[in-house]
Structure formats: structure tokens, C-alpha cells
Design a protein around this motif. Structure first.
Motif, PDB file in Angstrom:
ATOM      1  N   ILE A  88       8.902  10.721  98.424  1.00  7.81           N
ATOM      2  CA  ILE A  88       8.464  12.097  98.156  1.00  7.81           C
ATOM      3  C   ILE A  88       9.422  13.124  98.779  1.00  7.81           C
ATOM      4  CG2 ILE A  88       6.662  13.811  98.628  1.00  7.81           C
ATOM      5  CD1 ILE A  88       4.596  11.618  98.197  1.00  7.81           C
ATOM      6  N   PRO A  89       9.787  13.004 100.070  1.00 10.85           N
ATOM      7  CA  PRO A  89      10.755  13.963 100.619  1.00 10.85           C
ATOM      8  C   PRO A  89      12.105  13.919  99.908  1.00 10.85           C
ATOM      9  CG  PRO A  89       9.624  12.825 102.387  1.00 10.85           C
ATOM     10  CD  PRO A  89       9.241  12.125 101.127  1.00 10.85           C
ATOM     11  N   LEU A  90      12.555  12.718  99.532  1.00 12.02           N
ATOM     12  CA  LEU A  90      13.843  12.613  98.842  1.00 12.02           C
ATOM     13  C   LEU A  90      13.800  13.306  97.482  1.00 12.02           C
ATOM     14  CD1 LEU A  90      14.959   8.942  99.655  1.00 12.02           C
ATOM     15  CD2 LEU A  90      15.540  11.067 100.822  1.00 12.02           C
ATOM     16  N   THR A  91      12.656  13.229  96.812  1.00 10.62           N
ATOM     17  CA  THR A  91      12.493  13.946  95.543  1.00 10.62           C
ATOM     18  C   THR A  91      12.590  15.448  95.761  1.00 10.62           C
ATOM     19  OG1 THR A  91      11.066  12.185  94.663  1.00 10.62           O
ATOM     20  CG2 THR A  91      10.948  14.340  93.589  1.00 10.62           C
ATOM     21  N   VAL A  92      11.906  15.932  96.801  1.00  8.74           N
ATOM     22  CA  VAL A  92      11.936  17.368  97.117  1.00  8.74           C
ATOM     23  C   VAL A  92      13.347  17.809  97.480  1.00  8.74           C
ATOM     24  CG1 VAL A  92      11.094  19.125  98.718  1.00  8.74           C
ATOM     25  CG2 VAL A  92       9.518  17.406  97.818  1.00  8.74           C
ATOM     26  N   TYR A  93      14.054  16.993  98.266  1.00 14.99           N
ATOM     27  CA  TYR A  93      15.420  17.352  98.672  1.00 14.99           C
ATOM     28  C   TYR A  93      16.360  17.436  97.472  1.00 14.99           C
ATOM     29  CZ  TYR A  93      14.050  16.340 103.521  1.00 14.99           C
ATOM     30  OH  TYR A  93      13.442  16.351 104.744  1.00 14.99           O
ATOM     31  N   SER A  94      16.132  16.587  96.463  1.00 15.81           N
ATOM     32  CA  SER A  94      17.020  16.601  95.297  1.00 15.81           C
ATOM     33  C   SER A  94      16.909  17.897  94.504  1.00 15.81           C
ATOM     34  CB  SER A  94      16.726  15.405  94.391  1.00 15.81           C
ATOM     35  OG  SER A  94      15.468  15.543  93.759  1.00 15.81           O
ATOM     36  N   LEU A 144      23.825  15.702  90.113  1.00 17.33           N
ATOM     37  CA  LEU A 144      23.294  14.352  90.283  1.00 17.33           C
ATOM     38  C   LEU A 144      24.144  13.533  91.246  1.00 17.33           C
ATOM     39  CD1 LEU A 144      22.207  13.344  86.657  1.00 17.33           C
ATOM     40  CD2 LEU A 144      20.725  13.572  88.657  1.00 17.33           C
ATOM     41  N   ARG A 145      25.451  13.726  91.207  1.00 15.32           N
ATOM     42  CA  ARG A 145      26.330  12.987  92.117  1.00 15.32           C
ATOM     43  C   ARG A 145      26.014  13.327  93.568  1.00 15.32           C
ATOM     44  NH1 ARG A 145      32.373  13.926  90.166  1.00 15.32           N
ATOM     45  NH2 ARG A 145      32.779  12.502  91.930  1.00 15.32           N
ATOM     46  N   VAL A 146      25.841  14.610  93.850  1.00 15.33           N
ATOM     47  CA  VAL A 146      25.523  15.027  95.221  1.00 15.33           C
ATOM     48  C   VAL A 146      24.146  14.516  95.633  1.00 15.33           C
ATOM     49  CG1 VAL A 146      25.127  17.014  96.733  1.00 15.33           C
ATOM     50  CG2 VAL A 146      26.990  17.076  95.066  1.00 15.33           C
ATOM     51  N   SER A 150      23.444  11.647  98.593  1.00 20.32           N
ATOM     52  CA  SER A 150      22.607  12.101  99.698  1.00 20.32           C
ATOM     53  C   SER A 150      21.358  11.237  99.832  1.00 20.32           C
ATOM     54  CB  SER A 150      22.214  13.562  99.480  1.00 20.32           C
ATOM     55  OG  SER A 150      21.311  14.000 100.467  1.00 20.32           O
ATOM     56  N   SER A 151      20.744  10.893  98.707  1.00 20.88           N
ATOM     57  CA  SER A 151      19.531  10.084  98.731  1.00 20.88           C
ATOM     58  C   SER A 151      19.806   8.681  99.254  1.00 20.88           C
ATOM     59  CB  SER A 151      18.934  10.012  97.319  1.00 20.88           C
ATOM     60  OG  SER A 151      17.689   9.365  97.322  1.00 20.88           O
ATOM     61  N   MET A 190      25.707   0.660 102.412  1.00 23.25           N
ATOM     62  CA  MET A 190      25.286   1.969 101.898  1.00 23.25           C
ATOM     63  C   MET A 190      26.484   2.761 101.370  1.00 23.25           C
ATOM     64  SD  MET A 190      22.201   3.260 104.401  1.00 23.25           S
ATOM     65  CE  MET A 190      22.902   2.728 105.961  1.00 23.25           C
ATOM     66  N   ALA A 191      27.626   2.645 102.052  1.00 25.77           N
ATOM     67  CA  ALA A 191      28.831   3.354 101.594  1.00 25.77           C
ATOM     68  C   ALA A 191      29.282   2.823 100.234  1.00 25.77           C
ATOM     69  CB  ALA A 191      29.945   3.209 102.626  1.00 25.77           C
ATOM     70  N   VAL A 192      29.267   1.498 100.075  1.00 25.63           N
ATOM     71  CA  VAL A 192      29.671   0.901  98.790  1.00 25.63           C
ATOM     72  C   VAL A 192      28.705   1.298  97.681  1.00 25.63           C
ATOM     73  CG1 VAL A 192      29.932  -1.287  97.557  1.00 25.63           C
ATOM     74  CG2 VAL A 192      30.917  -1.026  99.834  1.00 25.63           C
TER      75      VAL A 192
END
Length: 237
Positions: A88-94, A144-146, A150-151, A190-192
Motif C-alpha cells: 500500500i505505501p509503495l502504491t502511494v509513493y508511485s 514508470l522507470r523511476v 524505487s519500489s 536487488m541491483a540486478v
């Protein structure tokens, strides 16, 4: 650092390394998809009613400023220590990234293109879906890339609420079991994932925007159609 145990995941995580990767992608990408589905109609409202854009932007920015851990604490009484509390927070942040990206992309459509689409009998919804959004694809993909990168990064914070951080849980276990290779594994994984997701979105943008120049061969303006003309051509078919 014991390199032989680089992929030896502790049993308390209840997943293999591949299982954690799949869980991480699910917790990271579903919020971005949900954010996109919310942002598309919200951005259209902001374009149609210009007075609405500043308050929407203000609200999303304020919500983005709320630390993820504080967000988790607010939600945990309602959603428990579950994936939903992370997503839910990740959705809001997007939204703070996607809404401005879509609004700017849609507003960049020339007025003469909109007038031509209206003259061809396009209603507001059809004009938005078949003309404005295709022309706004580069801006939407950039947002979307950003949001995606971030997510993928922020999912790891979920390790603080009952091992809901997917790959981020390995960082917590690295401290518990004094195994730094687990933390390195999590960071590199996570980086890959972020790099691969970003590359995939770039490929999608290339496929959806054939009118944009390619680096592989030089093109002139005469060699490629204008985006507005290409969108109208495709919509009229």
C-alpha cells in the motif's frame, strides 16, 4: 566472508533464493501497476480540470514525505504483518512520480492534433486512450522507470515488520547470523533486478514508440512520422 554459502538461505526465511526473488518482484511491481491504474484516470482529470492538479500534486507529495516505517505502523493495525502492509505505501509513493509524468505527457499533445481527432469523431475517452496516451508513452515510461526502481529498493524496508521485505530479509539475517555474504547477496540481487526491470521498460518504450529516433542508425525528420500523426494514423485504423 564465506563465499561457499552465498546462496545458502537460512531456513527461517522459508524461501529459496529464487523464491525470495519472485516474492520481491511481486511486492515491488504490483504496487507500481496499481499506481499506474490509479494515475491514468487521475491524470486525465487533472488535465481536464486544471485547478485539480495543484491539490492532487500537493497531496501525493505530502504522502511521499511520510517515512515508509511510519506508514507501516499506521497500517499494521488494519492489514497486519502482511505483504499488503508493504504494498500500500509503495502504491502511494508511485503516484508522486506517475501522476506528473502522465499529466506532462498528455499536455504535450499539440492542440491541432486534438482538434483533428475531434473532427474525426473521437469522443473524450477514445481521444485520451487512442491519441493522447500513445503520444505520452515516452513520458509515462520515464515515470514508470523511476517508480519501478524505487519500489524494488523500498521493498527491503518490509523486513522490519515480520519478515515482509523479501530479499531485504536476508540483510536482517546477515546481522543475526553474522553472515555478511547474505547482505551482499541481497544488495546485488536487488541491483540486478532494478537494472533488468529498467532495461525491460526501455525495450517496451522502443516497441511502443516507433516514431522516435534509434541510436543504431541516423535518421532525418523526413524519415520518420511525427508522433501526433502516427497516433492519429493508428487510431483511425
Amino acid at each position: 566472508m564465506n563465499w561457499d554459502r552465498f546462496f545458502d538461505i537460512p531456513s527461517d526465511l522459508q524461501h529459496s533464493w529464487l523464491g525470495l526473488v519472485g516474492l520481491h518482484l511481486r511486492e515491488a511491481l504490483l504496487p507500481v501497476l496499481a499506481g499506474l491504474l490509479i494515475s491514468l484516470p487521475l491524470a486525465q482529470l487533472c488535465v481536464r480540470f486544471r485547478w485539480l492538479y495543484p491539490p492532487v500534486l500537493w497531496v501525493t507529495t505530502v504522502l511521499y514525505a511520510v517515512p515508509s516505517l511510519a506508514f507501516f505502523v499506521l497500517l499494521i493495525d488494519y492489514t497486519g504483518q502482511t505483504e499488503l502492509t508493504v504494498m500500500i505505501p509503495l502504491t502511494v509513493y508511485s503516484l508522486v512520480v506517475l501522476v506528473p509524468a502522465i499529466v506532462d505527457g498528455v499536455r504535450s499533445v499539440p492542440q491541432e492534433t486534438l482538434a483533428a481527432a475531434t473532427a474525426m469523431g473521437f469522443g473524450p475517452v477514445r481521444r485520451y486512450v487512442q491519441v493522447q496516451l500513445p503520444i505520452a508513452v515516452p513520458a509515462i515510461i520515464a515515470g514508470l522507470r523511476v517508480a519501478t526502481v524505487s519500489s524494488i529498493s523500498l521493498v527491503s524496508v518490509g523486513a522490519l515488520i515480520g519478515n515482509q521485505g523479501a530479499l531485504g530479509n536476508m540483510i536482517n539475517d546477515a546481522n543475526i547470523y553474522n553472515r555478511p555474504e547474505l547482505a551482499l547477496n541481497a544488495v546485488l540481487s536487488m541491483a540486478v533486478l532494478a537494472i533488468l526491470a529498467d532495461a525491460l521498460l526501455v525495450a517496451v518504450r522502443v516497441l511502443l514508440t516507433p516514431w522516435m529516433p534509434r541510436r543504431s542508425r541516423p535518421t532525418t525528420k523526413a524519415d520518420r512520422p511525427e508522433p501526433a500523426a502516427a497516433a492519429l494514423e493508428d487510431a483511425a485504423r
